[in-house]
Design an enzyme around this catalytic site. Structure first.
Site, PDB file in Angstrom:
ATOM      1  CB  SER A   1      -0.956   0.015   1.200  1.00 38.30           C
ATOM      2  OG  SER A   1      -0.247   0.026   2.419  1.00 38.30           O
TER       3      SER A   1
ATOM      4  CE  LYS B   1      -2.792   1.795   5.125  1.00 35.90           C
ATOM      5  NZ  LYS B   1      -2.329   1.220   3.851  1.00 35.90           N
TER       6      LYS B   1
END
Length: 350
Positions: free
Chosen positions: A234, A279
């Site tokens: 990611s 996040k």
């Protein structure tokens, strides 16, 4: 007498609490991680510096004991997942961790390739063999190979891709023996291994491994990435931006602190990731001013199968509103879109 009873009760409770902390449930718990500045992690030889920071964001994940499960069930941005939603079938914890590290390595290769291609700098790939991600139970490879091994030859033949490897094996039949040359902990070993049909795929013959290409990108100038235990793909987008920023004159950040996430493919497409809400929380806590979020396409077929599915960008916007952050969420579909946005930023006054 009452004091003795109280002490005995406290001792029993303490023992039970300690025991419970070591008893793991068949679940994983995820929570917001950190936002890591990329300039100390990514180093391009003789690269340019920036006044601001590009940051990758992470999610913390661990096996759930009783206490972690209870806390997560009461926390908005901590999530609980059954083991089979995190690990692949038949995959051990060790194999899962190795797979995440290899996905990170693949992500780094893609990030370097995209950045160097955009900057017009030279690069080439060195193929090192087949990386063993996991072993199927009760298959021939189980007695010979381990996750993390690198197969360099079969029957004394070297291959330049996993596709060539798979094609060669598929040309064999169940019961055929193949000679495998592989590396483990820097040592080269060889072994004879029979091929066998997969239990759940009777028409497919193999060793019983899941695999990926083990390749290394060679660049000029050189690039070093210190990722340590950061796993998964990611961070690909943010790696590519940091590498490109150090390769080229100017300052992509314009003095701003910019976090983000997203996989990166060889053609620069930014892909979906997990844990977008967590996040965003991590980036906000780190003081990021902008957050780059994948704006992947959700097809009608995907929506039909998963009615509540939304793009990472929409999830990020919803979370940013919920936590009342001033951080701006920026949708990106590709590396070029991310660059285009950064080029619109005005220099931050110091």
């Amino acid at each position: 007498m009452k004091m003795k009873t109280l002490i005995r009760t406290l001792i029993i409770m303490t023992v039970l609490m300690v025991a419970a902390s070591f008893y793991y449930l068949p679940y994983y718990v995820t929570k917001p991680g950190d936002a890591h500045e990329l300039s100390p992690i990514v180093k391009v030889e003789d690269g340019y510096d920036s006044k601001g920071e590009l940051m990758l964001t992470t999610v913390r994940m661990g096996k759930a004991n009783i206490f972690a499960y209870i806390v997560a069930s009461l926390s908005k941005y901590e999530h609980i997942y059954p083991v089979d939603e995190i690990r692949s079938p038949h995959e051990t914890d060790e194999e899962y961790n190795l797979r995440q590290l290899q996905l990170m390595a693949d992500s780094q290769n893609n990030a370097v390739e995209v950045a160097f291609e955009k900057a017009g700098k030279p690069y080439e790939f060195q193929y090192n063999g087949i990386y063993v991600l996991s072993i199927y139970p009760s298959m021939p490879a189980e007695d010979v190979l381990k996750a993390g091994d690198r197969i360099t030859k079969i029957d004394d033949q070297a291959f330049q891709s996993s596709r060539e490897f798979i094609s060669y094996v598929e040309g064999k039949k169940s019961g055929d023996q193949v000679a495998i040359t592989f590396k483990r902990n820097g040592k080269t070993e060889t072994a004879e291994v029979p091929l066998q049909e997969f239990p759940d795929m009777k028409d497919k013959v193999g060793l019983g491994i899941t695999l990926t290409d083990d390749k290394e990108i060679i660049t000029n100038p050189k690039v070093k990435l210190k990722t340590e235990d950061i796993g998964g793909p990611s961070a690909g987008l943010m790696f590519s931006l940091e590498i490109y920023d150090q390769l080229t004159k100017g300052d992509l950040t314009k003095g701003h602190d910019i976090a983000g996430t997203g996989t990166i493919s060889e053609d620069g497409t930014v892909g979906r990731i997990g844990g977008i809400e967590q996040k965003v929380v991590a980036a906000d806590k780190a003081g990021a001013e902008y957050f780059l979020a994948p704006d992947e396409t959700i097809t009608k077929e995907m929506k039909k199968e998963y009615p509540d599915l939304e793009s990472n960008y929409k999830g990020a916007v919803r979370t940013a509103k919920d936590i009342d952050t001033s951080m701006k969420i920026i949708p990106v579909k590709s590396f070029d879109e991310a660059i285009a946005f950064l080029q619109t930023l005005k220099a931050k006054k110091s």
